[in-house]
Design an enzyme around this catalytic site. Structure first.
Site, PDB file in Angstrom:
ATOM      1  CB  ILE A  47      -6.896   1.551   0.970  1.00 59.43           C
ATOM      2  CG1 ILE A  47      -7.061   0.889  -0.394  1.00 59.43           C
ATOM      3  CG2 ILE A  47      -7.001   0.521   2.104  1.00 59.43           C
ATOM      4  CD1 ILE A  47      -5.930  -0.060  -0.766  1.00 59.43           C
ATOM      5  CB  SER A  48      -9.914   3.990   5.393  1.00 56.39           C
ATOM      6  OG  SER A  48     -10.955   4.608   4.694  1.00 56.39           O
TER       7      SER A  48
END
Length: 118
Positions: A47-48
């Site tokens: 998840i950025s």
């Protein structure tokens, strides 16, 4: 349209606030409110960092009524923010090559829809 982050939340217009914590799997909840990427080892994806989500959405200049494709939807956080941005007249398509990610996204988005008429 202004999208911004204080590393804790991603407010979008006047539609309320989506927090990254709504989308992060339970073992990673403590990391949800840090502006850093999260590696979800069990599902094999990242998840950025929140600032990357904001940078991407601002660069795309997502507008009401548009169609938005979230390729590699992971946990569904970008699809959710994009849905607020395109509004009722727009459309969001979220896809992933990992079945577990599609199921996680669907589950997160369904939970979000339960508390929101949009």
């Amino acid at each position: 349209m202004s999208v911004y982050t204080d590393t804790l939340r991603v407010p979008v217009r006047n539609t309320g606030t989506l927090t990254r914590g709504h989308f992060v799997p339970p073992p990673h909840k403590n990391a949800a409110y840090m502006d850093a990427p999260i590696h979800v080892h069990a599902l094999g994806f990242n998840i950025s960092a929140a600032h990357m989500h904001v940078t991407m959405l601002e660069a795309l200049d997502v507008q009401p009524g548009q169609t938005f494709l979230d390729a590699g939807c992971g946990c569904g956080v970008i699809a959710a923010v994009a849905a607020y941005m395109v509004g009722k007249t727009g459309k969001v398509l979220a896809v992933d090559t990992k079945k577990d990610c599609v199921e996680l996204s669907r589950s997160n988005l369904d939970l979000l829809k339960e508390g929101n008429e949009e």
